[in-house]
Structures are given as C-alpha cells and as structure tokens.
Design an enzyme around this catalytic site. Structure first.
Site, PDB file in Angstrom:
ATOM      1  N   SER A  39      68.849  27.131  59.243  1.00 36.89           N
ATOM      2  CA  SER A  39      67.548  26.541  59.532  1.00 36.89           C
ATOM      3  C   SER A  39      67.018  25.909  58.251  1.00 36.89           C
ATOM      4  O   SER A  39      67.517  26.214  57.156  1.00 36.89           O
ATOM      5  CB  SER A  39      66.601  27.644  60.020  1.00 36.89           C
ATOM      6  OG  SER A  39      65.273  27.180  60.071  1.00 36.89           O
ATOM      7  N   TYR A  61      70.683  24.054  55.786  1.00 38.46           N
ATOM      8  CA  TYR A  61      71.865  23.608  56.528  1.00 38.46           C
ATOM      9  C   TYR A  61      73.059  23.455  55.589  1.00 38.46           C
ATOM     10  O   TYR A  61      74.206  23.593  56.011  1.00 38.46           O
ATOM     11  CB  TYR A  61      71.537  22.321  57.301  1.00 38.46           C
ATOM     12  CG  TYR A  61      70.530  22.606  58.405  1.00 38.46           C
ATOM     13  CD1 TYR A  61      70.908  23.351  59.513  1.00 38.46           C
ATOM     14  CD2 TYR A  61      69.211  22.196  58.300  1.00 38.46           C
ATOM     15  CE1 TYR A  61      69.998  23.668  60.508  1.00 38.46           C
ATOM     16  CE2 TYR A  61      68.285  22.500  59.291  1.00 38.46           C
ATOM     17  CZ  TYR A  61      68.683  23.243  60.389  1.00 38.46           C
ATOM     18  OH  TYR A  61      67.770  23.565  61.372  1.00 38.46           O
ATOM     19  N   HIS A  82      70.788  14.827  64.292  1.00 35.25           N
ATOM     20  CA  HIS A  82      72.136  14.971  64.855  1.00 35.25           C
ATOM     21  C   HIS A  82      73.205  14.296  63.986  1.00 35.25           C
ATOM     22  O   HIS A  82      74.224  14.918  63.662  1.00 35.25           O
ATOM     23  CB  HIS A  82      72.181  14.400  66.275  1.00 35.25           C
ATOM     24  CG  HIS A  82      71.413  15.216  67.277  1.00 35.25           C
ATOM     25  ND1 HIS A  82      71.352  14.909  68.617  1.00 35.25           N
ATOM     26  CD2 HIS A  82      70.662  16.338  67.142  1.00 35.25           C
ATOM     27  CE1 HIS A  82      70.607  15.809  69.252  1.00 35.25           C
ATOM     28  NE2 HIS A  82      70.174  16.675  68.367  1.00 35.25           N
ATOM     29  N   LYS A 100      72.858  16.439  72.901  1.00 34.74           N
ATOM     30  CA  LYS A 100      72.635  15.082  73.374  1.00 34.74           C
ATOM     31  C   LYS A 100      71.249  14.617  72.957  1.00 34.74           C
ATOM     32  O   LYS A 100      70.376  15.475  72.830  1.00 34.74           O
ATOM     33  CB  LYS A 100      72.806  14.957  74.894  1.00 34.74           C
ATOM     34  CG  LYS A 100      72.273  16.106  75.748  1.00 34.74           C
ATOM     35  CD  LYS A 100      70.820  16.495  75.738  1.00 34.74           C
ATOM     36  CE  LYS A 100      69.776  15.509  76.107  1.00 34.74           C
ATOM     37  NZ  LYS A 100      68.408  16.130  76.187  1.00 34.74           N
TER      38      LYS A 100
END
Ligand SMILES: NC(=O)c1ccc[n+]([C@@H]2O[C@H](COP(=O)([O-])OP(=O)(O)OC[C@H]3O[C@@H](n4cnc5c(N)ncnc54)[C@H](OP(=O)(O)O)[C@@H]3O)[C@@H](O)[C@H]2O)c1
Length: 327
Positions: A39, A61, A82, A100
């Site tokens: 996180s 991350y 993403h 997605k």
C-alpha cells in the site's frame, strides 16, 4: 517463460474495495497463497494484512516489488496506477494480473505489454467475466450453435451514483467515467461474441468534473451484426444483456457481468442455465494454469484484445471530449 512451480505466491497491490473482495474470494481456492500486501501507507497495509491474515505488509509498492516471497502481483489500485505499477512489478520479475481497465489508454497498454515481453513475464487484464462459469457455458452453447448466428447484442451497465467530485468514478484525476469502469463489460461481452467491431459510434454526456457519465455505443460488424451498448453513472439502467441469434436468444439477467444464471430460448423452448457461483477466483485458476504451463498470456483474455478495446476507447473519449493527464 519458465513455469512457476508450487506454491504460487501472490502479492496484492492496494487495500481498497476490490482488493478485499479478491482476498476473500481467493480463500475458496485450495491452490496458491497470498503472502503479501502493499500500500502507499504502512498503516493501511498492516491493517489489511491483519484483517485478512496475510503474513507480510509493505508500506510502499516498491517494497512489494522487491519481496522475494511473491511470484505474481494482483494490481488492485485505481485506474491511473495500473500501468505504472504493472510495469514496475514486471521489471522486478513478477507476473501481473491487473484490474480492469488494464490501463487508461492504448499507449499505456503498449508500455505494459513491452514490459511483460522484455521481462518474459505473464500479464493479464482481470476481466473476470470471461472466466465466470455462466459466461463460459454461454460461449460453449453459442459455439455449438444453440442460437444460430449471433446477430445482435444489447447490454447495459448503468447505475445512479450521487455526484461526488472525490469519488474515483466522478474524478477525472482518478480515471473516472462510465466507459472505462462500466462500459468495458458490455463491450467485452460483444467483442467476445463477435470480435472487434468494424465501426463504433458514440453518443454521450460529460459531467462537470470532465468524465463521461452517460455513454451509448452503436457497434457494427462487416457481416451485418450490430450491438447497442450503454453505460452510465446517472441513471439506474437494466444492468442486463440480451444476445440474439438467427434461431434463438439468450437473456442475461442483472448484473450481466457477474451472473450465475441465464436463459436460452430456441425452437420455442426455454432453458435456464444455472452455474457454479460467481467470483473473482475463476480468473485466478486461469492465471495458475498459465503460470504452470509457462504461458505468457491467456488465450481467454488476450493482451491484443485488452489493448484494442483501449484503443477504441481512446477514439470514443476523444469524440466525447474526455481527456486524462496520461493521454
Ligand atoms: N472486477 C470488479 O468487479 C471490480 C470491482 C470494483 C473495482 N474494480 C477495479 O479495481 C480498481 C480499484 O477499484 P476499488 O473500487 O477497489 O477502488 P478504491 O477502493 O477506491 O481504491 C483502491 C486502491 O487504490 C489506491 N488509491 C486510491 N486513491 C489513490 C490515489 N489518489 N493515488 C494512488 N492510489 C490510490 C488505494 O491503495 P492504497 O491506499 O492501499 O495505496 C486504494 O486502496 C479499479 O481500477 C476498478 O476498475 C474491479
């Protein structure tokens, strides 16, 4: 790609709503394990790890990317993270399942596909509908000719979400808008059945926050098939879908992207298909199959299709006047 041997160890990147659903659903599998979570904040990672009994909590991350106890990362943050996160994990040697839409635009998708190729790693968009047992059975029946030749798809994913400029769906900086978040399901359904359409026309509305809050797509294929696909944030839609063929039809009840039943009508008779429960875990089974077989992508959700959908979305957003900073 070198096959991954047991056990397949997952890291979860993000601690939001879908990350929690994924972890809960993963628990129903007797294959693989979630070993770590990452996180932006250590407190958030630790709270998530404690709640879901995950051994390792990373407060960045980058730390998750460096974790040697992780083979594959589930990227579960908001749309704008993403592409950058997936590229970072792939460059660190991890395989990636990314929520997605795979990215905000086709340019970002290209960078991700390059990173997967360069590092010889698996990459897939988490379009879980394509692995949902009811949809898999529907495709099997369609391929067997249960409704003849598919000629028309009608599908909706719209709900009324009160305007809140900070909510990720209304916030342009968070990749907001109906098309990328919701429209991607009706579009995937139509493309799965009919392939990429030769023409797509759009009508829609852009919110005061600069995101598409109503989208209607009319799609046409050279063979004459058509689709009417809708997505929106301002009205309660049917959330249902209907597939019409030359000898029959299929009704997919709400929520059409995540149903466990559908009705096929052909030759004057109706049959209701009831399937194994809906869930995010069915896509994980496919990721495990690919990793064990050394396959770098899934034939059920090819990277070229994920990328082509985003390229079409780029055109649609340009027509509507919706622009992200990443464009
Ligand atoms: N498959 C499905 O059915 C489904 C359902 C819902 C959503 N999704 C997809 O999953 C993704 C996440 O959706 P969600 O509803 O889970 O979102 P969410 O709860 O609002 O946020 C998910 C995570 O994104 C990170 N994040 C939030 N704001 C950020 C910011 N400004 N900058 C960087 N990171 C930020 C946070 O991670 P940290 O604070 O932990 O770093 C947060 O926990 C979306 O892309 C969505 O399309 C899929």
């Amino acid at each position: 790609m070198k096959p991954v041997t047991d056990p397949i160890r997952w890291g979860v990147a993000g601690t939001g709503g879908i990350a929690a659903s994924f972890v809960r659903d993963f628990a129903a599998l007797d294959d693989g394990e979630i070993t770590a979570v990452g996180s932006r904040s250590a407190a958030s990672a630790q709270a998530f790890a404690a709640e879901h009994d995950i051994g390792r909590a990373h407060g960045s991350y980058e730390e998750l990317a460096a974790d040697p106890e992780v083979d594959v990362v589930y990227v579960a943050g908001i749309h704008p993270v993403h592409a950058p996160q997936s590229c970072m994990f792939l460059d660190a040697g991890k395989h990636v399942l990314v929520e997605k839409p795979m990215a905000l635009n086709a340019r970002e998708a290209d960078a991700m596909i390059d990173a997967a190729t360069r590092n010889d790693r698996f990459l897939m968009e988490a379009m879980w509908m394509r692995f949902n047992p009811a949809h898999v059975e529907m495709m099997r029946r369609v391929d067997d000719g249960a409704i003849g030749e598919v000629r028309r798809v009608i599908a909706d994913f719209s709900f009324a979400l009160p305007m809140d400029e900070h909510h990720r769906l209304w916030d342009r900086d968070k990749g907001g808008g109906a098309l990328l978040d919701l429209g991607i399901y009706p579009v995937n359904l139509a493309w799965w059945l009919l392939g990429e359409p030769h023409r797509t026309e759009v009508a829609g509305h852009v919110s005061a926050t600069g995101v598409d809050d109503e989208v209607t797509l009319l799609c046409a294929w050279d063979g004459g098939a058509t689709a009417a696909l809708t997505a929106g944030l301002r009205l309660p839609g049917t959330l249902a879908a209907r597939v019409e063929g030359t000898t029959g039809s299929i009704e997919i009840p709400a929520p059409a992207h995540a149903t466990d039943r559908m009705t096929i009508t052909a030759g004057g008779a109706s049959e209701t298909l009831e399937s194994e429960s809906v869930g995010l875990r069915h896509q994980v089974v496919e990721v495990h199959r690919c990793l064990r077989a050394g396959e770098r992508e899934s034939p059920r959700m090819p990277l070229a299709t994920s990328r082509a959908v985003l390229a079409r979305f780029d055109q649609i957003r340009a027509e509507l006047g919706v622009r992200y900073d990443a464009d």
